[in-house]
Motif scaffolding. Structure first.
Motif, PDB file in Angstrom:
ATOM      1  N   ASN A 155      49.436  28.879   1.345  1.00  8.98           N
ATOM      2  CA  ASN A 155      50.885  29.122   1.692  1.00  8.98           C
ATOM      3  C   ASN A 155      51.451  28.125   2.495  1.00  8.98           C
ATOM      4  OD1 ASN A 155      50.539  31.525   0.057  1.00  8.98           O
ATOM      5  ND2 ASN A 155      50.444  32.821   1.920  1.00  8.98           N
ATOM      6  N   THR A 156      50.782  27.559   3.547  1.00 12.42           N
ATOM      7  CA  THR A 156      51.477  26.606   4.481  1.00 12.42           C
ATOM      8  C   THR A 156      51.774  25.253   3.441  1.00 12.42           C
ATOM      9  OG1 THR A 156      50.391  27.418   6.331  1.00 12.42           O
ATOM     10  CG2 THR A 156      51.212  25.135   6.398  1.00 12.42           C
TER      11      THR A 156
ATOM     12  N   GLU B 120      54.613  26.115   1.212  1.00 12.33           N
ATOM     13  CA  GLU B 120      56.041  26.213   1.869  1.00 12.33           C
ATOM     14  C   GLU B 120      56.367  24.862   2.019  1.00 12.33           C
ATOM     15  OE1 GLU B 120      55.600  28.667   4.987  1.00 12.33           O
ATOM     16  OE2 GLU B 120      55.857  30.535   3.780  1.00 12.33           O
TER      17      GLU B 120
ATOM     18  N   GLY C 288      53.425  39.310   2.688  1.00 10.73           N
ATOM     19  CA  GLY C 288      52.731  38.007   2.854  1.00 10.73           C
ATOM     20  C   GLY C 288      52.295  37.736   1.292  1.00 10.73           C
TER      21      GLY C 288
ATOM     22  N   THR D  27      56.262  34.035  -0.600  1.00  8.68           N
ATOM     23  CA  THR D  27      56.554  33.367   0.466  1.00  8.68           C
ATOM     24  C   THR D  27      58.246  33.319   0.715  1.00  8.68           C
ATOM     25  OG1 THR D  27      56.958  31.321  -0.812  1.00  8.68           O
ATOM     26  CG2 THR D  27      54.885  31.733   0.281  1.00  8.68           C
ATOM     27  N   ASP D  28      58.822  33.219   1.619  1.00 12.25           N
ATOM     28  CA  ASP D  28      60.202  33.296   1.854  1.00 12.25           C
ATOM     29  C   ASP D  28      60.971  32.580   0.679  1.00 12.25           C
ATOM     30  OD1 ASP D  28      60.045  34.686   4.121  1.00 12.25           O
ATOM     31  OD2 ASP D  28      60.276  32.779   5.554  1.00 12.25           O
TER      32      ASP D  28
END
Length: 282
Positions: A100-101, A104, A263, A266-267
């Protein structure tokens, strides 16, 4: 896998063997006593159908074993497994967090086409099973997303009310305003509150402002929902409005839409879904 290479597993096996040996010894001792010894001592006052109970002290071996197991259990859960050891779930969660990091970072500033493509992909997987591939709600089984965003949808919401979001101030009842007043409020809302306008009925904006008190009682003068007491409609017609719904979840006719604030998205994915849903009504 060699279990003896893991200190926690090795200690667990030793503890299990010790418990078995102690149990066998204690059980054998008391079985022997049952054959030879006669009960003596003071009886308790209570009896059941003439059967009394001796006031014997707690057996030392049993008490030590009981306390030892409690201490072992506390150590096992706090210092051994599962909190302080390897687990497949923990490894999976670490991999998901790392991915996810990376995701993003890669899509921190996507262009319009990328956002729309991302939003469509997520929509087809997460939203289409209930709302339909085209977002039409599958003949009323779920919310018709093709009508979200336009000024006319505000008029419709005022007419039928809004339910299922679980805000502290409760659900919005149907028929708060007559049709013409609803059109005026909708005009004021899109042009002055959410600034998603211009309104299709600019001549009704001033009338809508005078009627806004009906809505501001719950949504606040600025439409922001009074710190979460009711829905924030200041971003109606924008992707952020869809993001708010995704984060909160909603109870519908065929079940409850879960909160996507757990979760799984993601945003940037939620924002992309908002962009795509808005496009369905254009």
């Amino acid at each position: 896998m060699n279990w003896l290479n893991d200190n926690v597993n090795l200690l667990s096996l030793i503890g299990a063997a010790a418990i078995i040996l102690i149990t066998a010894f204690v059980a054998g001792k008391y079985i022997k006593q049952m054959k030879t010894d006669k009960s003596t001592g003071e009886l308790a006052e209570e009896n059941w159908d003439g059967i009394g109970e001796y006031k014997n002290p707690l057996p030392i071996g049993w008490a030590v074993s009981f306390l030892g197991l409690i201490i072992w259990a506390i150590w096992y859960f706090l210092a051994g497994y599962p909190l302080n050891g390897y687990s497949q779930i923990g490894e999976y969660n670490e991999e998901v967090a790392a991915y996810n990091t990376k995701f993003e970072s890669k899509w921190a500033n996507p262009d319009e086409d990328t956002l729309m493509g991302m939003g469509e992909g997520v929509f087809l997987v997460q939203c289409a099973p209930c709302h339909g591939i085209t977002g039409d709600g599958i003949n009323g089984k779920a919310t018709d997303l093709t009508s979200w965003g336009p000024e006319s949808a505000i008029v419709n919401t005022i007419a039928i009310g809004a339910k299922g979001s679980g805000y502290p101030l409760g659900e919005m009842p149907a028929g708060l305003l007559d049709p013409e007043s609803a059109k005026a409020v909708a005009a004021y809302m899109v042009e002055k509150i959410s600034k998603a306008g211009p309104s299709k009925n600019p001549d009704l904006v001033s009338t809508g402002e005078a009627l806004w008190a009906t809505c501001s009682a719950c949504h606040g003068e600025d439409g922001k929902g009074m710190a979460g007491s009711s829905p924030d409609i200041s971003n109606y017609g924008k992707p952020e409005f869809i993001v708010n719904v995704l984060n909160r979840g909603k109870k519908g006719m065929i079940g409850s839409m879960p909160s996507f604030n757990d979760g799984r998205l993601t945003d940037i994915q939620k924002f992309a879904v908002g962009k795509y849903v808005n496009s369905l009504s254009q």
